[in-house]
Design a protein around this motif. Structure first.
Motif, PDB file in Angstrom:
ATOM      1  N   PRO A 190       0.819  -1.211   0.000  1.00 43.00           N
ATOM      2  CA  PRO A 190       0.000   0.000   0.000  1.00 43.00           C
ATOM      3  C   PRO A 190       0.855   1.266   0.000  1.00 43.00           C
ATOM      4  O   PRO A 190       1.976   1.245   0.502  1.00 43.00           O
ATOM      5  N   LYS A 228      11.918   0.733  -1.767  1.00 42.71           N
ATOM      6  CA  LYS A 228      12.550   0.600  -3.081  1.00 42.71           C
ATOM      7  C   LYS A 228      12.803  -0.862  -3.453  1.00 42.71           C
ATOM      8  O   LYS A 228      12.441  -1.309  -4.537  1.00 42.71           O
ATOM      9  N   THR A 229      13.428  -1.595  -2.527  1.00 44.02           N
ATOM     10  CA  THR A 229      13.747  -2.996  -2.811  1.00 44.02           C
ATOM     11  C   THR A 229      12.465  -3.816  -2.950  1.00 44.02           C
ATOM     12  O   THR A 229      12.316  -4.609  -3.887  1.00 44.02           O
ATOM     13  N   ALA A 230      11.531  -3.592  -2.015  1.00 45.32           N
ATOM     14  CA  ALA A 230      10.292  -4.378  -2.032  1.00 45.32           C
ATOM     15  C   ALA A 230       9.510  -4.142  -3.327  1.00 45.32           C
ATOM     16  O   ALA A 230       9.073  -5.099  -3.976  1.00 45.32           O
ATOM     17  N   THR A 282      16.191   5.475   3.142  1.00 41.86           N
ATOM     18  CA  THR A 282      16.131   4.086   3.590  1.00 41.86           C
ATOM     19  C   THR A 282      14.734   3.727   4.107  1.00 41.86           C
ATOM     20  O   THR A 282      14.051   4.555   4.706  1.00 41.86           O
ATOM     21  N   TYR A 312       7.384   7.597   3.836  1.00 44.16           N
ATOM     22  CA  TYR A 312       6.006   7.386   4.294  1.00 44.16           C
ATOM     23  C   TYR A 312       5.708   8.350   5.440  1.00 44.16           C
ATOM     24  O   TYR A 312       6.593   8.662   6.233  1.00 44.16           O
TER      25      TYR A 312
HETATM   26  N1  LIG Z   1       4.185  -0.244   1.150  1.00 42.89           N
HETATM   27  C1  LIG Z   1       4.645  -1.230   1.917  1.00 42.89           C
HETATM   28  N2  LIG Z   1       3.825  -2.173   2.412  1.00 42.89           N
HETATM   29  C2  LIG Z   1       4.287  -3.179   3.181  1.00 42.89           C
HETATM   30  N3  LIG Z   1       5.572  -3.326   3.535  1.00 42.89           N
HETATM   31  C3  LIG Z   1       6.456  -2.400   3.066  1.00 42.89           C
HETATM   32  C4  LIG Z   1       6.053  -1.322   2.240  1.00 42.89           C
HETATM   33  N4  LIG Z   1       7.125  -0.571   1.944  1.00 42.89           N
HETATM   34  C5  LIG Z   1       8.171  -1.143   2.562  1.00 42.89           C
HETATM   35  N5  LIG Z   1       7.785  -2.250   3.224  1.00 42.89           N
HETATM   36  C6  LIG Z   1       8.629  -3.118   4.034  1.00 42.89           C
HETATM   37  O1  LIG Z   1       9.533  -2.307   4.739  1.00 42.89           O
HETATM   38  C7  LIG Z   1      10.844  -2.861   4.750  1.00 42.89           C
HETATM   39  C8  LIG Z   1      11.805  -1.901   4.095  1.00 42.89           C
HETATM   40  O2  LIG Z   1      11.489  -1.749   2.719  1.00 42.89           O
HETATM   41  P1  LIG Z   1      12.616  -1.861   1.596  1.00 42.89           P
HETATM   42  O3  LIG Z   1      13.596  -2.901   1.979  1.00 42.89           O
HETATM   43  O4  LIG Z   1      11.960  -2.006   0.282  1.00 42.89           O
HETATM   44  O5  LIG Z   1      13.287  -0.407   1.761  1.00 42.89           O
HETATM   45  P2  LIG Z   1      14.380   0.277   0.831  1.00 42.89           P
HETATM   46  O6  LIG Z   1      13.779   1.516   0.286  1.00 42.89           O
HETATM   47  O7  LIG Z   1      14.937  -0.717  -0.117  1.00 42.89           O
HETATM   48  O8  LIG Z   1      15.481   0.696   1.932  1.00 42.89           O
HETATM   49  P3  LIG Z   1      17.092   0.739   1.800  1.00 42.89           P
HETATM   50  O9  LIG Z   1      17.430   2.002   1.051  1.00 42.89           O
HETATM   51  O10 LIG Z   1      17.559   0.807   3.220  1.00 42.89           O
HETATM   52  O11 LIG Z   1      17.523  -0.495   1.092  1.00 42.89           O
HETATM   53  C9  LIG Z   1      10.723  -4.190   4.033  1.00 42.89           C
HETATM   54  O12 LIG Z   1      10.557  -5.204   4.987  1.00 42.89           O
HETATM   55  C10 LIG Z   1       9.478  -4.041   3.184  1.00 42.89           C
HETATM   56  O13 LIG Z   1       8.841  -5.289   2.989  1.00 42.89           O
END
Ligand SMILES: Nc1ncnc2c1ncn2[C@@H]1O[C@H](COP(=O)(O)OP(=O)(O)OP(=O)(O)O)[C@@H](O)[C@H]1O
Ligand SMILES: [Mg+2]
Length: 397
Positions: A32, A67-69, A63, A206
């Protein structure tokens, strides 16, 4: 408690339905508040379905902004749709932080034989070109946390991957570069920068309301009904919102709070569990930061630590720190760095919150900086004591 009891309590958890669903690597079925990013990325990658090369994408955001998700989620969907024609390789450049290792990961995925070390980079690239050609399709290479690679090894890999299509006839390569640190783009060749940035995607942080909503949905999957109230989720969301809207932190706190509640045999997660979880996470963070500091930074911190431990009533000024630091450096037989550098180090320690520094006026004697430790002394001790040199020399820990 006996082992049987521990295992039994775990199996019989009153808190968890499926603990896995709160782990950081789990990509949930819905993400979401990232619809816009999902749609944009899907649109960029969609041409792959009909065999044309998608644009390269550069993804940036702080962070824990998803992004990764989101990237894994969209790629998984597109591979389901396209079956064999589209493939992707996900490479984390923090775990694989040399050019060689990144290329070797890609080689492994393509079934190309490359020894663990030893080949010249040019030779690895030559074999990769053959491997890519044999692949006969679109291959999307995701370089996550790509700043780690570029800062260490420059942009050879990015250069190779953004140019390699010129050498390929039956396959095509697209690159997705992901980072939370824009500074590294200074290290990029102008051509690499522009080809990587054919499309750019920014992930905003967020806010508290969005975090609360995300937490509620993840909690529904991971926790039993009624274990966590809205007030508790609100509190966790508010903490993470203040930390740049970091969703990873939010989930970390919730998981740790749930673990603590579970261990206590509680059937509800309370605000107290959240406070405990937060303290534990902050402690780990401080200790980890200290452990990875360069030796001179550790020495400066050790000086401040010793000054506060041995003489807690005295004001710790930059001058005192420098004297103590020189004493420690000479005990170690090390050339001390300049007082100018010490000032910089004190500022760095202040920025990460390990110490608090403030400037005070000494009336007609001018101004000086006074410093105090910003985290519990025992955490500083634990971080410094992990360094065997410091531990034995100064009796810390
Ligand atoms: N919209 C969302 N709904 C549910 N879970 C989320 C959402 N966005 C992020 N997450 C969860 O939050 C955590 C962090 O997200 P993610 O790893 O994608 O961050 P990132 O932007 O890649 O951070 P970094 O720059 O540190 O690598 C993960 O466990 C991911 O599953
Ligand atoms: Mg990430």
């Amino acid at each position: 408690m006996s082992i049987e009891e521990i295992f039994h309590q775990y199996l019989d958890s009153k808190v968890f339905r499926d603990r896995e669903k709160l782990l950081p690597d789990y990509v949930p079925e819905e993400l979401p508040h990232r619809d816009e990013q999902i749609v944009t990325l899907a649109k960029v990658l969609a041409p792959a379905l009909t065999g044309s090369r998608p644009s390269n994408v550069f993804i940036y955001g702080l962070t824990g902004t998803g992004k990764t998700a989101v990237t894994k989620y969209v790629l998984r969907k597109i591979r389901e749709k396209a079956q064999h024609k589209v493939d992707y390789v996900y490479i984390n450049c923090r775990q694989n932080n040399t050019s060689y290792r990144v290329l070797a990961e890609l080689a492994k995925h393509l079934g190309v034989k490359v020894p663990f070390t030893g080949l010249a980079l040019g030779e690895v690239m030559k074999r990769l070109v053959q491997g890519l050609e044999r692949h006969r399709g679109i291959i999307v290479v995701v370089l996550d946390e790509v700043d780690n690679l570029v800062k260490r090894n420059g942009d050879d890999v990015l250069y190779f991957l953004t140019r390699v299509n010129e050498e390929l006839t039956s396959s095509k390569v697209s690159v997705i570069g992901i980072t939370n640190d824009l500074k590294f783009t200074e290290f990029l060749d102008a051509r690499v920068k522009s080809s990587l940035g054919e499309e750019e995607l920014v992930f905003p942080p967020y806010n508290a309301v969005q975090l609360e909503d995300i937490l509620r949905r993840r909690a529904r999957e991971a926790l039993k009904d009624g274990v966590v109230d809205d007030e508790v989720l609100k509190k966790v969301a508010a903490i993470a919102a203040r930390q740049n809207g970091d969703c990873r932190l939010a989930l970390d706190i919730l998981l740790k709070a749930a673990d603590i509640a579970d261990r206590e045999g509680a059937d509800k997660i309370t605000q107290v569990h959240v406070d405990k979880a937060r303290n534990e996470i902050e402690k780990n963070l401080a200790v980890d930061i200290i452990k990875t500091m360069p030796l001179h930074v550790k020495l400066v911190l050790a000086s401040i630590y010793l000054l506060s431990r041995d003489n807690s009533s005295r004001m710790i000024t930059t001058g005192l720190i420098y004297d103590k630091y020189k004493e420690l450096a000479s005990k170690l037989g090390m050339e001390p760095v300049t007082s100018r550098r010490i000032s910089d180090i004190i500022n760095e320690l202040d920025i990460v919150g390990i110490i608090n520094a403030r400037v005070i006026s000494l009336g007609r004697y001018g101004r000086t900086k006074v410093v105090s430790i910003g985290v519990p002394l025992k955490n500083v001790e634990e971080g410094l004591a992990s360094d065997s040199i410091l531990k034995t020399l100064f009796g810390i820990g």
